[in-house]
Design an enzyme around this catalytic site. Sequence first.
Site, PDB file in Angstrom:
ATOM      1  N   LYS A  96       0.833  -1.216   0.000  1.00 22.98           N
ATOM      2  CA  LYS A  96       0.000   0.000   0.000  1.00 22.98           C
ATOM      3  C   LYS A  96       0.861   1.257   0.000  1.00 22.98           C
ATOM      4  O   LYS A  96       0.598   2.195  -0.746  1.00 22.98           O
ATOM      5  CB  LYS A  96      -0.900  -0.007   1.247  1.00 22.98           C
ATOM      6  CG  LYS A  96      -1.476   1.338   1.604  1.00 22.98           C
ATOM      7  CD  LYS A  96      -2.422   1.263   2.772  1.00 22.98           C
ATOM      8  CE  LYS A  96      -1.890   1.723   4.109  1.00 22.98           C
ATOM      9  NZ  LYS A  96      -1.520   3.121   4.235  1.00 22.98           N
ATOM     10  N   ASN A  97       1.908   1.259   0.856  1.00 24.40           N
ATOM     11  CA  ASN A  97       2.678   2.481   1.026  1.00 24.40           C
ATOM     12  C   ASN A  97       3.699   2.726  -0.080  1.00 24.40           C
ATOM     13  O   ASN A  97       4.431   3.712  -0.043  1.00 24.40           O
ATOM     14  CB  ASN A  97       3.320   2.504   2.418  1.00 24.40           C
ATOM     15  CG  ASN A  97       2.257   2.669   3.497  1.00 24.40           C
ATOM     16  OD1 ASN A  97       1.095   2.992   3.192  1.00 24.40           O
ATOM     17  ND2 ASN A  97       2.628   2.437   4.750  1.00 24.40           N
TER      18      ASN A  97
ATOM     19  N   CYS B  92      -4.633   8.289   9.717  1.00 23.51           N
ATOM     20  CA  CYS B  92      -4.895   7.653  11.000  1.00 23.51           C
ATOM     21  C   CYS B  92      -4.518   8.571  12.157  1.00 23.51           C
ATOM     22  O   CYS B  92      -3.536   9.321  12.065  1.00 23.51           O
ATOM     23  CB  CYS B  92      -4.093   6.357  11.107  1.00 23.51           C
ATOM     24  SG  CYS B  92      -4.756   5.049  10.076  1.00 23.51           S
TER      25      CYS B  92
ATOM     26  N   VAL C 263       8.450   6.165  16.848  1.00 25.69           N
ATOM     27  CA  VAL C 263       8.127   6.830  15.571  1.00 25.69           C
ATOM     28  C   VAL C 263       6.914   7.747  15.711  1.00 25.69           C
ATOM     29  O   VAL C 263       6.942   8.897  15.288  1.00 25.69           O
ATOM     30  CB  VAL C 263       7.921   5.795  14.440  1.00 25.69           C
ATOM     31  CG1 VAL C 263       7.589   6.494  13.124  1.00 25.69           C
ATOM     32  CG2 VAL C 263       9.160   4.923  14.283  1.00 25.69           C
TER      33      VAL C 263
ATOM     34  N   ASP D   8       4.551   0.050  12.234  1.00 24.21           N
ATOM     35  CA  ASP D   8       3.308  -0.608  11.808  1.00 24.21           C
ATOM     36  C   ASP D   8       3.295  -2.113  12.130  1.00 24.21           C
ATOM     37  O   ASP D   8       2.277  -2.765  11.951  1.00 24.21           O
ATOM     38  CB  ASP D   8       3.099  -0.414  10.308  1.00 24.21           C
ATOM     39  CG  ASP D   8       3.054   1.042   9.945  1.00 24.21           C
ATOM     40  OD1 ASP D   8       2.003   1.658  10.139  1.00 24.21           O
ATOM     41  OD2 ASP D   8       4.081   1.589   9.496  1.00 24.21           O
TER      42      ASP D   8
ATOM     43  N   ARG E 147      -3.818  11.063   3.560  1.00 23.66           N
ATOM     44  CA  ARG E 147      -2.693  12.000   3.664  1.00 23.66           C
ATOM     45  C   ARG E 147      -1.905  12.082   2.360  1.00 23.66           C
ATOM     46  O   ARG E 147      -0.942  12.831   2.251  1.00 23.66           O
ATOM     47  CB  ARG E 147      -1.762  11.551   4.793  1.00 23.66           C
ATOM     48  CG  ARG E 147      -2.398  11.679   6.154  1.00 23.66           C
ATOM     49  CD  ARG E 147      -1.465  11.246   7.239  1.00 23.66           C
ATOM     50  NE  ARG E 147      -0.219  11.996   7.233  1.00 23.66           N
ATOM     51  CZ  ARG E 147      -0.094  13.214   7.738  1.00 23.66           C
ATOM     52  NH1 ARG E 147      -1.094  13.800   8.297  1.00 23.66           N
ATOM     53  NH2 ARG E 147       1.078  13.834   7.696  1.00 23.66           N
TER      54      ARG E 147
HETATM   55  C1  EPZ Z   1       4.313   6.583   6.433  1.00 24.35           C
HETATM   56  O1  EPZ Z   1       3.657   7.672   7.076  1.00 24.35           O
HETATM   57  C2  EPZ Z   1       3.286   5.485   6.336  1.00 24.35           C
HETATM   58  N1  EPZ Z   1       2.147   5.965   5.573  1.00 24.35           N
HETATM   59  C3  EPZ Z   1       2.859   5.034   7.719  1.00 24.35           C
HETATM   60  O2  EPZ Z   1       1.970   3.948   7.601  1.00 24.35           O
HETATM   61  C4  EPZ Z   1       4.096   4.589   8.494  1.00 24.35           C
HETATM   62  O3  EPZ Z   1       3.728   4.268   9.809  1.00 24.35           O
HETATM   63  C5  EPZ Z   1       5.142   5.710   8.512  1.00 24.35           C
HETATM   64  O4  EPZ Z   1       5.437   6.139   7.163  1.00 24.35           O
HETATM   65  C6  EPZ Z   1       6.448   5.298   9.183  1.00 24.35           C
HETATM   66  O5  EPZ Z   1       6.986   4.175   8.513  1.00 24.35           O
HETATM   67  C7  EPZ Z   1       2.179   5.966   4.256  1.00 24.35           C
HETATM   68  O6  EPZ Z   1       3.166   5.591   3.626  1.00 24.35           O
HETATM   69  C8  EPZ Z   1       0.947   6.404   3.544  1.00 24.35           C
HETATM   70  P1  EPZ Z   1       6.624   9.790   8.557  1.00 24.35           P
HETATM   71  P2  EPZ Z   1       4.300   9.136   7.025  1.00 24.35           P
HETATM   72  O7  EPZ Z   1       6.605  11.078   7.828  1.00 24.35           O
HETATM   73  O8  EPZ Z   1       5.083   9.276   5.788  1.00 24.35           O
HETATM   74  C9  EPZ Z   1       7.095  13.073  12.059  1.00 24.35           C
HETATM   75  C10 EPZ Z   1      -0.097   2.851   7.679  1.00 24.35           C
HETATM   76  O9  EPZ Z   1      -0.911   2.421   8.539  1.00 24.35           O
HETATM   77  N2  EPZ Z   1       6.969  14.128  11.028  1.00 24.35           N
HETATM   78  O10 EPZ Z   1       7.769   8.877   8.340  1.00 24.35           O
HETATM   79  O11 EPZ Z   1       3.202  10.104   7.305  1.00 24.35           O
HETATM   80  C11 EPZ Z   1       5.780  12.338  12.284  1.00 24.35           C
HETATM   81  O12 EPZ Z   1       4.909  13.071  13.128  1.00 24.35           O
HETATM   82  C12 EPZ Z   1       0.603   4.172   7.918  1.00 24.35           C
HETATM   83  O13 EPZ Z   1       0.130   2.275   6.610  1.00 24.35           O
HETATM   84  C13 EPZ Z   1       7.109  15.462  11.411  1.00 24.35           C
HETATM   85  O14 EPZ Z   1       7.345  15.776  12.571  1.00 24.35           O
HETATM   86  O15 EPZ Z   1       5.250   9.024   8.299  1.00 24.35           O
HETATM   87  C14 EPZ Z   1       6.239  11.027  12.854  1.00 24.35           C
HETATM   88  O16 EPZ Z   1       6.466  11.187  14.239  1.00 24.35           O
HETATM   89  C15 EPZ Z   1       0.345   4.707   9.315  1.00 24.35           C
HETATM   90  N3  EPZ Z   1       6.948  16.427  10.427  1.00 24.35           N
HETATM   91  C16 EPZ Z   1       7.578  10.781  12.146  1.00 24.35           C
HETATM   92  O17 EPZ Z   1       7.976  12.052  11.609  1.00 24.35           O
HETATM   93  C17 EPZ Z   1       6.669  16.109   9.131  1.00 24.35           C
HETATM   94  O18 EPZ Z   1       6.545  17.040   8.302  1.00 24.35           O
HETATM   95  C18 EPZ Z   1       7.523   9.770  11.021  1.00 24.35           C
HETATM   96  O19 EPZ Z   1       6.486  10.100  10.109  1.00 24.35           O
HETATM   97  C19 EPZ Z   1       6.554  14.754   8.765  1.00 24.35           C
HETATM   98  C20 EPZ Z   1       6.706  13.773   9.731  1.00 24.35           C
END
Ligand code: EPZ
Length: 441
Positions: free
Chosen positions: A23-24, A120, A336, A314, A96
Amino acid sequence: MNDVLVVHGGTPLHGKTRVRGAKNLVSKAMVAALLGDSPSRLFNVPAISDVEIVRGLMELHGVRVTDGADGEMVLDPTDAGEADADEINVHAGSSRIPILLCGPLLHRLGHAFIPDLGGCNIGGRPIDFHLKALREFGAIVDKTASGMEITAPNGLHGTKLSLPYPSVGATEQILLTAVRAEGVTELSNAAIEPEIIDLICVLQKMGAIIKVHTDRVIEIEGVKRLGGYVHRPIPDRIEAASWAAAALATKGDVFVEGARQADMMTFLNTYLSVGGAFEVDDAPVGGGIRFWHPGGELRAVALETDVHPGFMTDWQQPMVVALTQARGLSIVHETVYERRLGYTKALNSMGATIQTYRECLGGTPCRFGRRNFMHSAVIAGPSKLHAADLVIPDLRAGFSHLIAALAAEGTSRVYGVNLINRGYEDFENKLAALGAHVERP
Ligand code: EPZ
């Protein structure tokens, strides 16, 4: 009432299931198609609602999306153009992904409208890294009542960036913007998840020049045009781990066709430490990984979620359900997302003994320590789980609720179950095929 699943628990899952493209990765590859000037073709696309949302977004922007047999999808961006802001807003609702359209739309149309984002509820989920990066490429971001208007009056230019945290989404944002920006972009502290590497493969097939250096440095040389791609995505390692944990928690035996060892090494290490068994079948067609409970008692472990190559955030929720069945005290440190342990209350209502803590337990201090986020958990086991009425809070926790209901004695009712369609294809039929007793009321 059609959002409720009745689960008669206590039966081990047995048999074969399969995972398709991740999916991702799939959702991001679909967005990448907007950067090309000819059609792109994806294989093994799962029929899940997150893919439908991205498909709708692409169609709103004039991309023609057609389906072939068995998960083939063709995205033709030839007539891509403006989309109506209200329609985007209504359609994107809970996703998102729209934020990732910024770069492709700026390159194509000179501006982009991004609605307020959903997704989510597992933490603040800010987009500050995305916006800062876009500004450094030369974009101007105007916040409006319904979302963000983004323009690039002087074009997008390569730049030197460093992420405060290796965010998956922000790394994708930068890749999708830099590939057609003028000049070279150097990104340090990038995410290097297998889905990111697969997106880089997609972009390279389109004509992008991207070097992945050691130590999380990615260098992108902007090019003037990109073509389409033909791509078979990496398998969904989150879904595969979910079935693996379900096999363990229900004392079952499940072969997950399509699961790939290389993407799941960290998970497999933990699986073995807990006392689960697995066997890899490397056959190019029909291969996968068999996961089973070999009998005897499971063992408690200490685990910490982290960015790749760490234990995925995840994977945490399904594994915690299995850990309720392990003897001793398991420790989980979620580093995370700050609010990804709320679902443990539901497990406690089923007889689990899980205590959450603000402190960073069992690992290295993380960003959330002493900041009032309950982001560590101690799980005392083994616990005999009993049935309960459960409400699904988010995608991954939701599937874990299902696993818990399957492992529990008695009949549970799981509310909000349709949310699971976001990331798990045909999950009800898959469950039934594995011998689970589930029904709609
Ligand atoms: C992706 O989310 C995935 N979603 C998530 O899967 C997954 O848990 C996550 O990566 C980590 O592997 C998709 O790919 C659609 P991040 P993403 O940016 O990209 C902080 C699922 O169920 N952050 O790596 O949104 C954030 O708050 C989903 O399939 C900032 O602070 O995750 C988090 O603490 C859930 N500022 C950390 O970084 C920003 O601008 C990691 O988030 C961006 C992120």
